[in-house]
Motif scaffolding. Structure first.
Motif, PDB file in Angstrom:
ATOM      1  N   ASP A 134       0.822  -1.304   0.056  1.00 53.65           N
ATOM      2  CA  ASP A 134       0.081  -0.098   0.062  1.00 53.65           C
ATOM      3  C   ASP A 134       0.835   1.237   0.197  1.00 53.65           C
ATOM      4  N   VAL A 135       1.852   1.180   0.777  1.00 55.24           N
ATOM      5  CA  VAL A 135       2.911   2.339   0.916  1.00 55.24           C
ATOM      6  C   VAL A 135       3.387   2.573  -0.486  1.00 55.24           C
ATOM      7  N   PHE A 136       3.941   1.473  -1.098  1.00 53.20           N
ATOM      8  CA  PHE A 136       4.448   1.596  -2.477  1.00 53.20           C
ATOM      9  C   PHE A 136       3.708   2.294  -3.394  1.00 53.20           C
ATOM     10  N   ALA A 137       2.493   1.786  -3.452  1.00 55.16           N
ATOM     11  CA  ALA A 137       1.376   2.254  -4.411  1.00 55.16           C
ATOM     12  C   ALA A 137       1.063   3.785  -4.153  1.00 55.16           C
ATOM     13  N   ILE A 138       1.019   4.090  -2.968  1.00 50.02           N
ATOM     14  CA  ILE A 138       0.804   5.446  -2.678  1.00 50.02           C
ATOM     15  C   ILE A 138       1.951   6.437  -3.178  1.00 50.02           C
ATOM     16  N   VAL A 139       3.069   6.142  -2.782  1.00 48.60           N
ATOM     17  CA  VAL A 139       4.197   6.682  -3.238  1.00 48.60           C
ATOM     18  C   VAL A 139       4.588   6.678  -4.847  1.00 48.60           C
ATOM     19  N   ALA A 140       4.193   5.665  -5.558  1.00 49.84           N
ATOM     20  CA  ALA A 140       4.210   5.668  -6.736  1.00 49.84           C
ATOM     21  C   ALA A 140       3.068   6.621  -7.586  1.00 49.84           C
ATOM     22  N   PHE A 194       1.397   9.228  -6.105  1.00 49.35           N
ATOM     23  CA  PHE A 194       1.461  10.552  -5.485  1.00 49.35           C
ATOM     24  C   PHE A 194       2.846  11.344  -5.608  1.00 49.35           C
ATOM     25  N   ILE A 195       3.959  10.640  -5.804  1.00 52.92           N
ATOM     26  CA  ILE A 195       5.281  11.017  -5.851  1.00 52.92           C
ATOM     27  C   ILE A 195       5.815  10.896  -7.406  1.00 52.92           C
ATOM     28  N   ALA A 196       6.060   9.570  -7.604  1.00 55.64           N
ATOM     29  CA  ALA A 196       6.689   9.114  -8.735  1.00 55.64           C
ATOM     30  C   ALA A 196       5.984   9.537 -10.071  1.00 55.64           C
ATOM     31  N   LEU A 197       4.532   9.294 -10.186  1.00 54.84           N
ATOM     32  CA  LEU A 197       3.963   9.506 -11.127  1.00 54.84           C
ATOM     33  C   LEU A 197       3.986  11.182 -11.716  1.00 54.84           C
ATOM     34  N   PRO A 198       3.750  11.853 -10.873  1.00 54.26           N
ATOM     35  CA  PRO A 198       3.683  13.371 -10.990  1.00 54.26           C
ATOM     36  C   PRO A 198       5.158  13.978 -11.378  1.00 54.26           C
ATOM     37  N   TRP A 199       6.174  13.314 -10.662  1.00 47.65           N
ATOM     38  CA  TRP A 199       7.581  13.623 -10.823  1.00 47.65           C
ATOM     39  C   TRP A 199       7.980  13.415 -12.437  1.00 47.65           C
ATOM     40  N   ILE A 200       7.555  12.113 -12.919  1.00 48.70           N
ATOM     41  CA  ILE A 200       7.754  11.812 -14.227  1.00 48.70           C
ATOM     42  C   ILE A 200       7.066  12.578 -15.442  1.00 48.70           C
ATOM     43  N   VAL A 201       5.927  12.833 -14.853  1.00 48.15           N
ATOM     44  CA  VAL A 201       5.064  13.878 -15.873  1.00 48.15           C
ATOM     45  C   VAL A 201       5.635  15.163 -16.108  1.00 48.15           C
ATOM     46  N   LEU A 202       5.918  15.710 -14.728  1.00 46.53           N
ATOM     47  CA  LEU A 202       6.545  17.013 -14.633  1.00 46.53           C
ATOM     48  C   LEU A 202       7.914  17.174 -15.438  1.00 46.53           C
ATOM     49  N   HIS A 203       8.675  16.005 -15.148  1.00 48.24           N
ATOM     50  CA  HIS A 203      10.106  15.767 -15.648  1.00 48.24           C
ATOM     51  C   HIS A 203      10.007  16.038 -17.297  1.00 48.24           C
ATOM     52  N   TYR A 204       9.243  15.152 -17.844  1.00 50.36           N
ATOM     53  CA  TYR A 204       8.944  15.230 -19.308  1.00 50.36           C
ATOM     54  C   TYR A 204       8.181  16.452 -20.060  1.00 50.36           C
ATOM     55  N   ILE A 205       7.408  17.099 -19.111  1.00 51.47           N
ATOM     56  CA  ILE A 205       6.900  18.334 -19.448  1.00 51.47           C
ATOM     57  C   ILE A 205       7.654  19.637 -19.730  1.00 51.47           C
ATOM     58  N   THR A 206       9.058  19.775 -18.553  1.00 48.07           N
ATOM     59  CA  THR A 206       9.924  20.355 -18.654  1.00 48.07           C
ATOM     60  C   THR A 206      11.025  20.190 -19.937  1.00 48.07           C
ATOM     61  N   LYS A 207      11.264  18.973 -20.099  1.00 44.01           N
ATOM     62  CA  LYS A 207      12.044  18.520 -21.170  1.00 44.01           C
ATOM     63  C   LYS A 207      11.360  18.901 -22.545  1.00 44.01           C
ATOM     64  N   TRP A 208      10.299  18.804 -22.622  1.00 45.43           N
ATOM     65  CA  TRP A 208       9.499  19.133 -23.830  1.00 45.43           C
ATOM     66  C   TRP A 208       9.577  20.635 -23.935  1.00 45.43           C
ATOM     67  N   LYS A 209       9.383  21.383 -22.893  1.00 42.08           N
ATOM     68  CA  LYS A 209       9.363  22.979 -23.351  1.00 42.08           C
ATOM     69  C   LYS A 209      10.867  23.375 -23.505  1.00 42.08           C
ATOM     70  N   THR A 210      11.839  22.881 -23.009  1.00 42.36           N
ATOM     71  CA  THR A 210      13.082  23.511 -23.297  1.00 42.36           C
ATOM     72  C   THR A 210      13.584  23.060 -24.617  1.00 42.36           C
ATOM     73  N   SER A 211      13.241  21.942 -24.919  1.00 42.71           N
ATOM     74  CA  SER A 211      13.683  21.485 -26.332  1.00 42.71           C
ATOM     75  C   SER A 211      12.898  22.215 -27.443  1.00 42.71           C
ATOM     76  N   ALA A 212      11.834  22.642 -27.111  1.00 41.03           N
ATOM     77  CA  ALA A 212      11.137  23.272 -28.153  1.00 41.03           C
ATOM     78  C   ALA A 212      11.664  24.659 -28.800  1.00 41.03           C
ATOM     79  N   SER A 213      12.620  25.194 -28.070  1.00 37.84           N
ATOM     80  CA  SER A 213      13.058  26.440 -28.122  1.00 37.84           C
ATOM     81  C   SER A 213      14.746  26.316 -28.589  1.00 37.84           C
ATOM     82  N   ILE A 214      15.061  27.272 -29.375  1.00 43.33           N
ATOM     83  CA  ILE A 214      16.488  27.215 -29.995  1.00 43.33           C
ATOM     84  C   ILE A 214      17.501  28.004 -28.789  1.00 43.33           C
TER      85      ILE A 214
END
Length: 97
Positions: A3-9, A11-31
């Motif tokens: 249960d603890v692993f599922a909650i951590v995954a 509420f913490i891991a999933l948003p971190w992964i999503v936000l990480h790739y959003i920032t990568k996408w935004k920075t790579s879109a510019s010159i």
């Protein structure tokens, strides 16, 4: 423990992964500034090579009267219009900085 692993995954891991790739996408879109410098160097090189080609074609045409390349026959306005527009955009950009 599962249960603890599922909650951590969820509420913490999933948003971190999503936000990480959003920032990568935004920075790579510019010159980056390095890319701009490289593009300006390539533009200057292309301009010098174009001038050299004009010179070589004029020399060959002066030695061989039958040689008439399209670049010399139609020369300039249509050939150089895009270069002038690009130079104007670069000058405006440098003026804005």
């Amino acid at each position: 423990m599962e249960d603890v692993f599922a909650i951590v995954a969820i509420f913490i891991a999933l948003p971190w992964i999503v936000l990480h790739y959003i920032t990568k996408w935004k920075t790579s879109a510019s010159i980056t500034t390095d890319d701009e410098v490289l593009l300006e160097e390539l533009y200057n090189l292309a301009k010098r090579l174009d001038d050299r080609m004009d010179t070589v074609e004029r020399l060959v045409a002066s030695d061989n009267p039958e040689f008439r390349p399209a670049r010399l026959v139609h020369n300039s306005e249509a050939d150089n219009q895009q270069l002038r527009e690009l130079e104007q955009m670069m000058a405006e950009k440098k003026g804005a900085l």
